[in-house]
Design an enzyme around this catalytic site. Structure first.
Site: not given
Ligand SMILES: O=P(O)(O)O[C@H]1[C@H](O)[C@@H](O)[C@H](O)[C@H](O)[C@@H]1OP(=O)(O)O
Length: 894
Positions: A812
């Protein structure tokens, strides 16, 4: 010393190997009975924390903890605690088990500590366990003042690798024994051949292990072990690629300089292109220098995803292996590689990602290419290919020609025949590669534009290249641009190669037969040359002397063709670069970045898959006869910035089809000799994977002989979060639909060629009997069905990939939160479908893995906090089965 001796004795004589040896891992599962909660009538929400006291260090180290079992006086913990082989360090090591009652499990505020009350604790030493009868210990659980006995602890050992039916029975509740806490200590042995498991230590680092026990449908217990590791290829592959990018671009600059004198128009364009390439090279050199300074963990954490110097490094790349031990069954293991979507975070996603940017750029190039000639991507690819063939074949032909002369000197007719056969083959290949319309038309264009171009004023005697400190270009190397250009010239030069080869053949025949050349050959050879051959032929004379002028002529003809072809193709690439400036070069850099992340992940997956399948003859046959599927599951949303990420990822994954693997024999078994080596250039890379000598020798001869092993990358995407809800309702999901449909076709055609070439027995056996063809049929229907958040696409693609012996990836944005939900779900689905996980345990197993498993450790490693970055609103939008248990998510600074 005595305890140590006893420990060692067990190592030597017992079926269970000592806990103190360095080769096993120890695990334990606690079980409680009749716990007294902190409130009178309240049943506790119990968890057990395990700490270790090393007598030499004299301090307590909190080691791990179980999941929380809610509202029970007799909690049965499914999450175990595992100690790596080197831990605990000695038999004197003390293990302390502390039972707590958790009060506010569902707190939102992550900075607030968990509110718990102490229920009781017990301590045992490893040596006590080693000396115990039946490998079991019974201990009292004490209140905080150490006075009240609030239960009993049972500690026992099981060898997971050799578990027989009944071995795990004593883990189950013995309801007769009230007030008991049971802990089962398990010894885990690696089953891989020693040199193989030792070799994987060369790239897989910092393991995190978790163990669980779950009930099967027939009330037996299975043991499940998760292991997550970093991979050193996260850094080593991008470093190697950067080096290759720099080399390739330097070569390109040299080729442009080698074009020699050009008309002022083309010369100006060339200067600009060379300048831009120089900037890219400088930037890459700087990045490489920064990367070379990095030490520490072998992964790039999610919070560094947009750091400039780390842009070539994949985000949060980890391997994860689930191993399952069931009574009367051989152990099974399931691997997945988790990685953030390969994307150019540093460059951002304002204009979208690669797929959109590239097609927009291609269209713009066509319409704005007024300064230069538009060549299609196919033409530029062809130009690269021709340049490569030239560089590869010319020295080969020259070497073979020398071999021929050597054989002539030795008067070896068999040597002559042998050398001639290879020389003829390579020369034909050469002519075939270069006899291309593109070369002819580019030569014409080079000449025509050269004449039309307007010459800027030039200093007399000034040669291009002097101003940047380069050696002046040699005038005689350049295509004359003020002379009448003869269109037939190109056809003549490559035809001369064929003719001069025929002369060599004729002479060798002559030498062999010692009689006049027959009529058939006369027709093939130009009259004048033939006359020369005949008159110069002296049967009594030196063979070398007679062959030499013909061989020299062949080499000259080849060189003649090479000069022209090289110029023509470099000219095509100059046009491409000139039309593209500056956007095309930015895109090239973006593609380099994305590809580097994708290749690092692929190489990691390939190495893991190879080592896992080294003893599987069917797999090895499939590997060299057809190649492997590399299936990427992505959970990105087709909304906002993530569209750009997905557009980058689509190109990055698809570019992996330009990669092949080759297995080589390592010089030594030393870890640095086992590191994969990348060779090649942007249009094709080979990753050489050295194996230890013993492992290499067991491989099929095709692989040992260096056959190129292909990979078939496929990508399936289904967005699952609140952003995808918006896209589904108000946005555009065509990107996701197109990706899934296109990649289904790739997967389907891979399956077809696999079924043609490899017997189905080569594929692994699965409990789920559904035919692969049917699974593909269902996937095919799903990718064309309009259904929101259709995660079945991902499940089917994952299942098909495993059934096809493929390499599984889950992705993701950061491979941290959504990826963790998906990986744990896939693991539990495998336990259900392949190992008869009791359906009452499905959600419990899922929650255990999400709460205390490797994935929460992954979150911790990335953001130093044990919370998935989801809020309630986001989770409401998730398909239910992707929601983590209460208390494991919240607002975090990620
Ligand atoms: O590992 P991810 O799912 O890409 O992490 C996202 C998360 O899903 C989302 O809910 C959150 O708001 C953040 O955007 C997370 O991405 P990060 O790259 O900030 O860890």
């Amino acid at each position: 010393t005595q305890l140590r001796e006893e420990g060692r004795e067990k190592t030597l004589t017992g079926s269970h190997v000592s806990l103190t040896t360095g080769s096993q891992e120890t695990s334990c599962f606690p079980e409680c009975r009749d716990l007294i909660g902190s409130g009178r009538d309240r049943k506790p929400n119990a968890l057990v924390q395990v700490a270790v006291i090393d007598p030499r260090e004299q301090y307590l180290v909190s080691h791990a903890c179980t999941e929380i079992v809610e509202g029970s006086r007799d909690p049965l913990f499914l999450t175990g605690v595992t100690f790596p082989p080197e831990y605990p360090a000695s038999p004197e090591t003390l293990v302390k088990l502390t039972v707590y009652d958790v009060r506010d499990k569902a707190r939102d505020n992550v900075s607030k500590p968990l509110s718990v009350s102490f229920l009781g604790s017990a301590t045992f030493s490893v040596s006590d366990l080693l000396r115990s009868k039946d490998d079991q210990l019974t201990l009292n659980l004490r209140s905080s003042d150490g006075v009240l006995a609030v239960g009993t602890v049972l500690v026992s050992r099981v060898n997971m690798g050799e578990m027989e039916e009944g071995d795990m029975d004593h883990i189950t509740a013995d309801v007769q024994q009230a007030q008991k806490v049971r802990t089962c200590v398990c010894v885990y042995e690696s089953r891989s051949p020693p040199d193989v498991s030792a070799s994987t230590n060369a790239f897989f680092k910092n393991p995190v292990c978790k163990v669980y026990k779950f009930q099967t449908v027939d009330s037996k217990w299975m043991l499940v072990r998760e292991q997550m590791e970093e991979c050193t290829l996260s850094f080593s592959i991008p470093r190697q690629l950067l080096h290759l990018y720099i080399q390739e671009d330097m070569r390109r600059i040299q080729e442009l300089r080698d074009l020699g004198e050009l008309s002022p128009h083309w010369d100006n364009l060339r200067k600009e292109v060379i300048g831009r390439y120089g900037q890219v090279i400088a930037a890459y050199q700087e990045t490489l220098a920064e990367l070379n300074k990095i030490t520490g963990p072998s992964f790039k954490p999610s919070c560094s995803k947009a750091q400039r110097y780390l842009e070539f490094i994949p985000i949060n790349l980890h391997t994860q292996r689930m191993r399952v031990t069931c009574p009367r069954q051989t152990d099974a293991f399931y691997d997945v590689i988790t990685v953030g979507a390969p994307a150019a975070h540093f460059q951002g996603f304002k204009g979208g990602g690669l797929q959109r940017l590239l097609s927009r750029h291609e269209a713009e190039k066509k319409s704005t290419a007024y300064q230069c000639i538009y060549y299609s991507p196919e033409h530029t690819a062809k130009a690269q290919e021709v340049l490569h063939s030239v560089g590869h074949l010319q020295p080969l032909i020259s070497g073979l020609a020398d071999q021929l002369l050597q054989a002539a000197q030795q008067h070896s007719m068999s040597g002559l025949r042998e050398a001639l056969k290879t020389l003829a083959g390579k020369t034909e290949q050469f002519v075939h590669a270069l006899k291309d319309e593109l070369v002819k038309s580019a030569l014409l264009a080079l000449h025509a534009r050269g004449q039309q171009g307007q010459s800027p004023p030039q200093n007399p005697g000034h040669s291009p290249g002097q101003e940047d400190g380069q050696a002046p270009l040699k005038r005689q190397d350049s295509i004359p641009c003020h002379k009448e250009y003869d269109e037939e010239e190109w056809d003549r030069v490559w035809a001369d190669v064929a003719k001069s080869l025929n002369c060599v053949i004729a002479m060798v025949d002559k030498l062999q037969e010692q009689e006049p050349i027959n009529n058939n050959q006369e027709q093939l050879i130009p009259k004048q040359v033939l006359a020369d051959v005949i008159t110069s032929h002296n049967p009594e004379g030196d063979w070398r002397e007679q062959l030499c002028p013909l061989v020299v002529r062949l080499k000259e003809c080849v060189a003649e063709v090479v000069v022209r072809a090289r110029r023509a193709m470099t000219f095509v690439l100059l046009q491409e670069a000139a039309c593209s400036i500056p956007q095309g070069l930015f895109l090239k850099q973006r593609r380099d970045v994305v590809f580097s992340q994708a290749l690092a992940a692929l190489a990691c997956g390939f190495v893991m898959r190879l080592y896992a399948g080294m003893e599987d003859k069917g797999f090895l046959k499939q590997l060299h006869q057809v190649g492997l599927v590399a299936q990427f599951e992505s959970l990105l949303s087709t909304y906002s910035e993530e569209i750009g990420m997905l557009e980058d990822m689509e190109v990055g994954i698809s570019d992996l089809h330009r990669v092949a693997f080759k297995i080589t024999q390592a010089k030594t078994d030393n870890p640095c000799d086992l590191q994969p080596v990348v060779i090649g250039r942007r249009d094709h890379y080979t990753v050489e994977v050295p194996l230890p000598r013993l492992a290499f020798q067991t491989l099929p001869h095709e692989i040992k002989e260096g056959k190129a092993l292909q990979v078939y990358p496929v990508l399936f995407n289904v967005g699952i979060n609140e952003q995808q809800t918006i896209a589904d309702r108000f946005g555009d999901i065509s990107l996701q639909e197109r990706i899934n449909q296109r990649n289904f076709e790739i997967l389907d055609s891979y399956y077809k060629s696999l079924s043609d070439k490899v017997p189905s027995e080569c594929l692994p056996c699965f409990q789920t009997q559904t035919d692969l063809k049917d699974l593909l049929g269902t996937l095919g229907q799903n990718v064309v069905t309009k259904k929101r958040k259709n995660v079945e696409i991902l499940w089917l693609a994952g299942t098909i990939c495993r059934r096809l012996n493929g390499i599984r990836f889950t992705s993701c944005k950061s491979a941290k939160d959504r990826t963790s939900m998906s990986v744990t779900l896939e693991q539990c689905a495998l336990l259900r479908d392949e190992h008869q996980l009791n359906k009452d345990y499905f959600i419990r197993a899922l929650d255990c893995m999400r709460r205390e498993g490797c994935r929460i450790e992954n979150v911790q490693k990335n953001i130093k906090c044990r919370k998935y970055a989801f809020n309630m609103l986001q989770l409401m939008a998730f398909p239910k089965i992707y929601r983590p248990p209460e208390g494991t998510y919240g607002k975090v600074d990620s």
